[in-house]
Scaffold this active site. Sequence first.
Site, short mmCIF file in Angstrom:
data_model
loop_
_atom_site.label_atom_id
_atom_site.label_comp_id
_atom_site.label_asym_id
_atom_site.label_seq_id
_atom_site.Cartn_x
_atom_site.Cartn_y
_atom_site.Cartn_z
N TYR A 22 0.82 -1.22 0.00
CA TYR A 22 0.00 0.00 0.00
C TYR A 22 0.86 1.27 0.00
CZ TYR A 22 -4.83 -1.59 0.74
OH TYR A 22 -6.09 -2.10 0.60
N LYS B 100 2.31 -15.37 2.85
CA LYS B 100 2.48 -16.05 1.56
C LYS B 100 3.97 -16.40 1.46
CE LYS B 100 0.84 -17.59 -2.37
NZ LYS B 100 -0.14 -18.69 -2.45
N ASP C 190 -4.08 -17.93 0.79
CA ASP C 190 -5.11 -18.59 -0.02
C ASP C 190 -5.86 -19.62 0.81
OD1 ASP C 190 -2.70 -20.00 0.06
OD2 ASP C 190 -2.79 -20.69 -2.02
N ASP D 89 -6.77 -6.45 4.07
CA ASP D 89 -7.86 -5.74 3.38
C ASP D 89 -8.85 -6.76 2.83
OD1 ASP D 89 -9.28 -3.63 2.05
OD2 ASP D 89 -8.25 -4.20 0.18
N ASP E 269 -12.77 -8.17 4.63
CA ASP E 269 -14.07 -8.10 3.94
C ASP E 269 -14.73 -9.47 3.93
OD1 ASP E 269 -13.91 -5.40 3.29
OD2 ASP E 269 -14.60 -5.72 1.23
C1 IPM Z 1 -10.52 -0.48 3.76
C2 IPM Z 1 -10.74 0.11 2.40
C3 IPM Z 1 -9.53 0.98 2.06
C4 IPM Z 1 -8.31 0.07 2.00
C5 IPM Z 1 -9.66 1.80 0.77
C6 IPM Z 1 -10.90 2.69 0.80
C7 IPM Z 1 -8.45 2.65 0.51
O1 IPM Z 1 -10.95 -0.89 1.46
O2 IPM Z 1 -10.40 0.29 4.73
O3 IPM Z 1 -10.47 -1.71 3.86
O4 IPM Z 1 -8.03 -0.55 0.97
O5 IPM Z 1 -7.63 -0.02 3.01
MG MG Z 2 -11.10 -2.85 2.27
#
Ligand code: IPM
Ligand code: MG
Length: 361
Positions: free
Chosen positions: A135, A195, A227, A251, A255
Amino acid sequence: MKIAILPGDGIGTEIVAEAIKVLQALDLSFTMESAPVGGAAYESHGHPLPDSTLQLAKDSDAILFGAVGDWKYDTLERALRPEQAILGLRKHLGLFANFRPAICYEQLVNASSLKPELISGLDILIIRELTGDIYFGQPRGRRTATDGHFPGAEEAFDTMRYSKPEIERIAHVAFQAARTRKAAGSEGRVTSVDKANVLETFQFWKDVVTEVGQSYPDIALDHMYVDNAAMQLVKQPKRFDVVVTGNMFGDILSDEASMLTGSIGMLPSASLNSRNQGLYEPSHGSAPDIAGQGVANPLATILSAAMMLRFSLKQPEAAARIEKAVDAVLTQGLRTPDVYSPGTSKVGTREMGDAVVKALG
Ligand code: IPM
Ligand code: MG
């Protein structure tokens, strides 16, 4: 104590308004000051993270953040896009430790796309390193390739990197969190996701986490390739306790973990620096498709305010009051559309906020 309020874009303003209502009902003494961020700040100040907003954030003990982003900014140059605001805040405040709990509320066990028995009682914590990795790694950019499969072709590149102290400090955060959770009845396990089979950066990650783990003999440590971790999260999510991983894997996995619980609209998050200053935000985004309709779920933001009280403002009793109130409104059967199921009562953003205030008792 001072809280910076950064509502941002989309549903951000609606859900943050509800969290403020709840905070005010607690009768604690702190000041709140708002500032624009993301697309809203681009409109008013020409930049997603204006100096005045950054300064306010730096001068505050905690930041309550809504969400940023809207498709209409996708064509702006990268430095002006709303996402840069959150990346900038992380970087300038050194918010390296991101806590993303994935907790399945018993009342919502049927809202998940997974079988109830897989997720009933789920309570895992993803700890994502937030200021390093690909990042932020330099160099990055576009250039003409001089080697590779197509010398002479246009190419783009980013840099994945982690220094030893960066890995050590996030590993300590994870082991300490596992200890705190163990004292409250969890297993006391850290799963480090890497990884290492392919990437130098993540072999190093694994080595450093292993070394740090030696100072925590009371906590079990295992390692998993990313993975496989993605697969195990849907196959047997309850095998996890604390998961620690790098910025990009975190990240993606956070999710995935959030959807195990049925609604990302329920999940708070905290991003802390070494001074315990923190940014608190819902795990979900700005949802421009439902913005302004009064239907967004404010509970993730309200629960983020509870995390803020616990971590940065040292008010654990007030935090517990909020968490109990959220549990109570779910038990009453109140549901925003994202978690609605037949037999429950559908309510809007404001009604949900009001109900939480009332349930504070
Ligand atoms: C998160 C989001 C951010 C990230 C984006 C909006 C930059 O997806 O906080 O997970 O990738 O960190
Ligand atoms: Mg995110």
